[in-house]
Design a protein around this motif. Structure first.
Motif, short mmCIF file in Angstrom:
data_model
loop_
_atom_site.label_atom_id
_atom_site.label_comp_id
_atom_site.label_asym_id
_atom_site.label_seq_id
_atom_site.Cartn_x
_atom_site.Cartn_y
_atom_site.Cartn_z
N GLY A 1 19.02 87.77 123.58
CA GLY A 1 17.72 87.15 123.43
C GLY A 1 17.52 86.37 122.14
N LYS A 2 18.48 86.42 121.21
CA LYS A 2 18.34 85.71 119.95
C LYS A 2 19.28 84.50 119.91
CE LYS A 2 17.19 89.91 117.38
NZ LYS A 2 17.60 90.81 116.27
N GLU A 3 18.78 83.38 119.41
CA GLU A 3 19.62 82.20 119.28
C GLU A 3 20.60 82.37 118.13
OE1 GLU A 3 17.94 78.36 119.10
OE2 GLU A 3 17.45 78.34 121.24
N VAL A 4 21.86 82.03 118.39
CA VAL A 4 22.88 82.10 117.34
C VAL A 4 23.68 80.80 117.34
CG1 VAL A 4 23.09 84.62 117.47
CG2 VAL A 4 24.59 83.18 118.87
N GLU A 5 24.24 80.49 116.19
CA GLU A 5 25.12 79.32 116.04
C GLU A 5 26.55 79.78 116.23
OE1 GLU A 5 24.78 76.12 115.39
OE2 GLU A 5 22.67 75.87 114.86
N ALA A 6 27.35 78.97 116.88
CA ALA A 6 28.76 79.28 117.06
C ALA A 6 29.58 78.01 116.86
CB ALA A 6 29.02 79.85 118.45
N ARG A 7 30.73 78.16 116.24
CA ARG A 7 31.60 77.01 116.08
C ARG A 7 32.25 76.67 117.42
NH1 ARG A 7 36.75 78.53 116.40
NH2 ARG A 7 37.30 80.69 115.93
N GLU A 8 32.66 75.46 117.58
CA GLU A 8 33.33 75.02 118.81
C GLU A 8 34.60 75.85 119.02
OE1 GLU A 8 32.78 72.73 122.07
OE2 GLU A 8 31.64 72.38 120.23
N LEU B 1 35.29 82.59 120.14
CA LEU B 1 35.23 83.64 121.15
C LEU B 1 33.88 84.33 121.07
CD1 LEU B 1 38.76 85.24 120.61
CD2 LEU B 1 38.05 83.89 122.60
N LEU B 2 33.41 84.86 122.19
CA LEU B 2 32.16 85.60 122.18
C LEU B 2 32.25 86.79 121.23
CD1 LEU B 2 31.03 85.62 125.92
CD2 LEU B 2 30.19 84.20 124.04
N LEU B 3 33.44 87.34 121.05
CA LEU B 3 33.62 88.47 120.14
C LEU B 3 33.31 88.09 118.70
CD1 LEU B 3 34.59 91.43 120.40
CD2 LEU B 3 36.87 90.63 119.76
N GLU B 4 33.39 86.80 118.39
CA GLU B 4 33.10 86.34 117.04
C GLU B 4 31.61 86.14 116.79
OE1 GLU B 4 35.74 83.07 115.68
OE2 GLU B 4 36.72 83.32 117.62
N VAL B 5 30.84 85.99 117.85
CA VAL B 5 29.42 85.71 117.68
C VAL B 5 28.52 86.86 118.13
CG1 VAL B 5 29.73 83.22 117.83
CG2 VAL B 5 29.25 84.52 119.91
N PRO C 1 35.21 89.51 129.50
CA PRO C 1 35.68 90.10 128.24
C PRO C 1 35.36 89.19 127.06
CG PRO C 1 37.53 89.18 129.46
CD PRO C 1 36.33 89.04 130.35
N ALA C 2 34.66 89.72 126.07
CA ALA C 2 34.25 88.90 124.92
C ALA C 2 35.44 88.43 124.10
CB ALA C 2 33.29 89.70 124.03
N CYS C 3 36.57 89.15 124.18
CA CYS C 3 37.73 88.77 123.38
C CYS C 3 38.53 87.63 124.00
CB CYS C 3 38.65 89.99 123.18
SG CYS C 3 39.49 90.52 124.69
N ALA C 4 38.18 87.26 125.23
CA ALA C 4 38.94 86.21 125.90
C ALA C 4 38.04 85.13 126.49
CB ALA C 4 39.81 86.82 127.01
N THR C 5 36.76 85.13 126.11
CA THR C 5 35.80 84.17 126.66
C THR C 5 35.24 83.32 125.53
OG1 THR C 5 35.20 85.75 128.40
CG2 THR C 5 33.69 83.89 128.02
#
Length: 200
Positions: free
Chosen positions: A7-14, A17-21, A52-56
């Protein structure tokens, strides 16, 4: 790029992985190896699908949920079965996760399949105690494509019988092993550990 996590907006680099954010528990993933998507502990709900967050990879506008009731129940059950089949006494991170999710392995009663394997002491540096192995494959990857590229460790068996081993089951000194210790460093459970830390 921007996406929503719980539910919270986050910034992610191009390409992140989802595991990073997102803060998600994981077991098989390690930043210095290439193992991905094996343990399923890091599953998240992304745009209505379990991934899987580590592969998405994160995508613009993606909506991710990390702690739904379904995911908590899934992780709890997965951790309980790991504890039932594997000696986790030297795995503090996994013990913490068992507590976090209220895991109670005893609720399943007596379950056949507890790993019983002889501790291998075939070199002067570390031992191999595969009764503690959770089949994360980090050690095999670190020895192979992930870090060293010497392939002194490989994989054998399937299901509960699966475990790391050496080519043709040879003692480590008879393999390409250079005793760098990378396999020991990435092991999350003490299945590979320095002789100085030997227990039991």
């Amino acid at each position: 790029m921007r996406l929503k996590v719980d539910g919270k907006e986050v910034e992610a680099r191009e390409g992140a992985l989802l595991l990073e954010v997102a803060e998600v528990p994981t077991l098989c993933h390690h930043p210095h190896t290439e193992t991905q998507g094996l343990c399923r502990l890091c599953l998240v709900e992304a745009d209505g699908r379990l991934l899987p967050a580590c592969a998405t990879r994160a995508q613009e506008g993606m909506e991710v949920r990390t702690e739904t009731e379904e995911l908590r129940t899934y992780r709890k059950t997965l951790l309980e079965w790991l504890a039932l089949t594997t000696d986790l006494s030297l795995a503090p991170d996994l013990q913490a996760l068992l507590a976090r999710y209220g895991a109670d392995p005893g609720r399943w009663g007596e379950v056949a399949g507890r790993k019983e394997r002889e501790v291998l002491r075939d070199n002067p540096f570390f031992l191999r105690d595969y009764a503690r192995c959770v089949n994360c494959r980090r050690c095999v990857d670190a020895c192979g494509d992930g870090i060293m590229g010497v392939y002194a460790l490989t994989w054998e068996g399937r299901g509960l019988l699966a475990h790391p081993t050496t080519p043709l089951g040879r003692p480590l000194p008879e393999t390409p092993c250079v005793f760098c210790g990378n396999c020991v460093q990435v092991c999350p459970t003490g299945a590979l550990r320095p002789l100085a830390l030997e227990v039991g």
